[in-house]
Motif scaffolding. Structure first.
Motif, PDB file in Angstrom:
ATOM      1  N   THR A  93       0.859  -1.183   0.000  1.00  0.00           N
ATOM      2  CA  THR A  93       0.000   0.000   0.000  1.00  0.00           C
ATOM      3  C   THR A  93       0.891   1.228   0.000  1.00  0.00           C
ATOM      4  O   THR A  93       1.816   1.331   0.800  1.00  0.00           O
ATOM      5  N   VAL A  94       0.627   2.140  -0.931  1.00  0.00           N
ATOM      6  CA  VAL A  94       1.394   3.375  -1.030  1.00  0.00           C
ATOM      7  C   VAL A  94       0.432   4.556  -1.113  1.00  0.00           C
ATOM      8  O   VAL A  94      -0.757   4.395  -1.412  1.00  0.00           O
ATOM      9  N   PHE A  95       0.971   5.749  -0.875  1.00  0.00           N
ATOM     10  CA  PHE A  95       0.160   6.953  -0.768  1.00  0.00           C
ATOM     11  C   PHE A  95       0.739   8.072  -1.629  1.00  0.00           C
ATOM     12  O   PHE A  95       1.952   8.158  -1.822  1.00  0.00           O
ATOM     13  N   HIS A  96      -0.146   8.939  -2.113  1.00  0.00           N
ATOM     14  CA  HIS A  96       0.246  10.114  -2.886  1.00  0.00           C
ATOM     15  C   HIS A  96      -0.564  11.300  -2.374  1.00  0.00           C
ATOM     16  O   HIS A  96      -1.799  11.306  -2.468  1.00  0.00           O
ATOM     17  N   GLY A  97       0.124  12.287  -1.811  1.00  0.00           N
ATOM     18  CA  GLY A  97      -0.545  13.486  -1.326  1.00  0.00           C
ATOM     19  C   GLY A  97      -0.718  14.483  -2.448  1.00  0.00           C
ATOM     20  O   GLY A  97       0.208  14.739  -3.212  1.00  0.00           O
ATOM     21  N   SER A  98      -1.909  15.056  -2.567  1.00  0.00           N
ATOM     22  CA  SER A  98      -2.202  15.940  -3.690  1.00  0.00           C
ATOM     23  C   SER A  98      -3.357  16.858  -3.335  1.00  0.00           C
ATOM     24  O   SER A  98      -3.850  16.867  -2.209  1.00  0.00           O
ATOM     25  N   ILE A  99      -3.804  17.610  -4.327  1.00  0.00           N
ATOM     26  CA  ILE A  99      -5.029  18.395  -4.198  1.00  0.00           C
ATOM     27  C   ILE A  99      -6.070  17.901  -5.189  1.00  0.00           C
ATOM     28  O   ILE A  99      -7.134  18.496  -5.324  1.00  0.00           O
TER      29      ILE A  99
ATOM     30  N   LEU B 162      -5.724  12.591  -0.126  1.00  0.00           N
ATOM     31  CA  LEU B 162      -4.797  11.491   0.069  1.00  0.00           C
ATOM     32  C   LEU B 162      -5.215  10.360  -0.861  1.00  0.00           C
ATOM     33  O   LEU B 162      -6.276   9.760  -0.699  1.00  0.00           O
ATOM     34  N   ASN B 163      -4.388  10.089  -1.872  1.00  0.00           N
ATOM     35  CA  ASN B 163      -4.626   8.994  -2.799  1.00  0.00           C
ATOM     36  C   ASN B 163      -3.961   7.741  -2.244  1.00  0.00           C
ATOM     37  O   ASN B 163      -2.812   7.793  -1.797  1.00  0.00           O
ATOM     38  N   ILE B 164      -4.674   6.630  -2.278  1.00  0.00           N
ATOM     39  CA  ILE B 164      -4.171   5.369  -1.740  1.00  0.00           C
ATOM     40  C   ILE B 164      -4.209   4.320  -2.843  1.00  0.00           C
ATOM     41  O   ILE B 164      -5.221   4.168  -3.536  1.00  0.00           O
ATOM     42  N   TYR B 165      -3.083   3.616  -3.004  1.00  0.00           N
ATOM     43  CA  TYR B 165      -2.968   2.595  -4.044  1.00  0.00           C
ATOM     44  C   TYR B 165      -2.464   1.298  -3.430  1.00  0.00           C
ATOM     45  O   TYR B 165      -1.673   1.313  -2.497  1.00  0.00           O
TER      46      TYR B 165
ATOM     47  N   GLN C 240       2.158   6.959   5.268  1.00  0.00           N
ATOM     48  CA  GLN C 240       0.905   7.688   5.113  1.00  0.00           C
ATOM     49  C   GLN C 240       1.000   9.123   5.637  1.00  0.00           C
ATOM     50  O   GLN C 240       0.519  10.053   4.988  1.00  0.00           O
ATOM     51  N   LYS C 241       1.589   9.320   6.806  1.00  0.00           N
ATOM     52  CA  LYS C 241       1.689  10.665   7.392  1.00  0.00           C
ATOM     53  C   LYS C 241       2.461  11.619   6.486  1.00  0.00           C
ATOM     54  O   LYS C 241       2.139  12.804   6.396  1.00  0.00           O
ATOM     55  N   GLN C 242       3.491  11.123   5.812  1.00  0.00           N
ATOM     56  CA  GLN C 242       4.274  11.955   4.898  1.00  0.00           C
ATOM     57  C   GLN C 242       3.394  12.451   3.746  1.00  0.00           C
ATOM     58  O   GLN C 242       3.415  13.637   3.406  1.00  0.00           O
ATOM     59  N   ALA C 243       2.613  11.563   3.159  1.00  0.00           N
ATOM     60  CA  ALA C 243       1.719  11.952   2.067  1.00  0.00           C
ATOM     61  C   ALA C 243       0.634  12.908   2.555  1.00  0.00           C
ATOM     62  O   ALA C 243       0.272  13.858   1.858  1.00  0.00           O
ATOM     63  N   GLU C 244       0.120  12.665   3.756  1.00  0.00           N
ATOM     64  CA  GLU C 244      -0.893  13.561   4.321  1.00  0.00           C
ATOM     65  C   GLU C 244      -0.330  14.962   4.510  1.00  0.00           C
ATOM     66  O   GLU C 244      -0.989  15.958   4.185  1.00  0.00           O
ATOM     67  N   ARG C 245       0.888  15.055   5.067  1.00  0.00           N
ATOM     68  CA  ARG C 245       1.508  16.376   5.277  1.00  0.00           C
ATOM     69  C   ARG C 245       1.706  17.104   3.948  1.00  0.00           C
ATOM     70  O   ARG C 245       1.486  18.316   3.852  1.00  0.00           O
ATOM     71  N   TRP C 246       2.127  16.365   2.916  1.00  0.00           N
ATOM     72  CA  TRP C 246       2.334  16.994   1.611  1.00  0.00           C
ATOM     73  C   TRP C 246       1.002  17.484   1.038  1.00  0.00           C
ATOM     74  O   TRP C 246       0.924  18.587   0.501  1.00  0.00           O
ATOM     75  N   ALA C 247      -0.051  16.691   1.165  1.00  0.00           N
ATOM     76  CA  ALA C 247      -1.360  17.091   0.659  1.00  0.00           C
ATOM     77  C   ALA C 247      -1.853  18.350   1.373  1.00  0.00           C
ATOM     78  O   ALA C 247      -2.384  19.265   0.734  1.00  0.00           O
TER      79      ALA C 247
ATOM     80  N   GLY D 184       7.769  12.642 -12.650  1.00  0.00           N
ATOM     81  CA  GLY D 184       7.365  11.305 -12.243  1.00  0.00           C
ATOM     82  C   GLY D 184       6.183  11.399 -11.305  1.00  0.00           C
ATOM     83  O   GLY D 184       5.726  12.482 -10.954  1.00  0.00           O
ATOM     84  N   PHE D 185       5.707  10.270 -10.899  1.00  0.00           N
ATOM     85  CA  PHE D 185       4.594  10.207  -9.963  1.00  0.00           C
ATOM     86  C   PHE D 185       5.155   9.733  -8.640  1.00  0.00           C
ATOM     87  O   PHE D 185       5.541   8.572  -8.500  1.00  0.00           O
ATOM     88  N   TYR D 186       5.251  10.616  -7.682  1.00  0.00           N
ATOM     89  CA  TYR D 186       5.921  10.356  -6.409  1.00  0.00           C
ATOM     90  C   TYR D 186       4.956   9.731  -5.403  1.00  0.00           C
ATOM     91  O   TYR D 186       3.868  10.272  -5.173  1.00  0.00           O
ATOM     92  N   ILE D 187       5.352   8.619  -4.830  1.00  0.00           N
ATOM     93  CA  ILE D 187       4.545   7.924  -3.830  1.00  0.00           C
ATOM     94  C   ILE D 187       5.418   7.580  -2.635  1.00  0.00           C
ATOM     95  O   ILE D 187       6.651   7.628  -2.711  1.00  0.00           O
ATOM     96  N   THR D 188       4.772   7.248  -1.535  1.00  0.00           N
ATOM     97  CA  THR D 188       5.478   6.838  -0.325  1.00  0.00           C
ATOM     98  C   THR D 188       4.666   5.768   0.382  1.00  0.00           C
ATOM     99  O   THR D 188       3.447   5.707   0.230  1.00  0.00           O
ATOM    100  N   ASP D 189       5.354   4.948   1.147  1.00  0.00           N
ATOM    101  CA  ASP D 189       4.621   3.983   1.964  1.00  0.00           C
ATOM    102  C   ASP D 189       4.369   4.538   3.364  1.00  0.00           C
ATOM    103  O   ASP D 189       3.853   3.860   4.231  1.00  0.00           O
TER     104      ASP D 189
END
Length: 95
Positions: free
Chosen positions: A3-9, A56-59, A36-43, A29-34
């Motif tokens: 499960t990976v995450f992508h923070g966005s608008i 918060l996009n979840i894949y 979750q808090k990091q992606a949330e902060r970026w979003a 590129g399409f930046y993702i992280t495993d």
């Protein structure tokens, strides 16, 4: 499965490299992280900048398929310190 995450608008149903901006740290590129808090902060950061709601996009990926079908960079963080492999990559990248 990973499960990976992508923070966005924006909601991104399927990750597309073409959605990324060209002048990012490691190129377009399409930046993702495993993490979750990091992606949330970026979003949240992006939402504040653009005056809109964060998303918060979840894949869920089959990591074997991803490694076989895509060009990926993966780095490990140990005890919150970035390992030598990552530092070497950053120092030698001319983007």
């Amino acid at each position: 499965m990973i499960t990976v995450f992508h923070g966005s608008i924006i909601k991104v149903d399927k990750p597309l490299v073409s959605l990324g901006r060209p002048n990012l740290d490691f190129g377009q590129g399409f930046y993702i992280t495993d993490i979750q808090k990091q992606a949330e902060r970026w979003a949240i950061r992006m939402g504040r900048r653009k005056l809109t709601d964060p998303v918060l996009n979840i894949y869920h990926f089959d990591i074997e398929t991803v490694n076989r079908d895509f060009h990926c960079l993966e780095f490990c963080i140990i005890n919150q310190k970035i390992i030598d492999e990552y530092l070497h990559f950053v120092e030698s990248t001319n983007i």
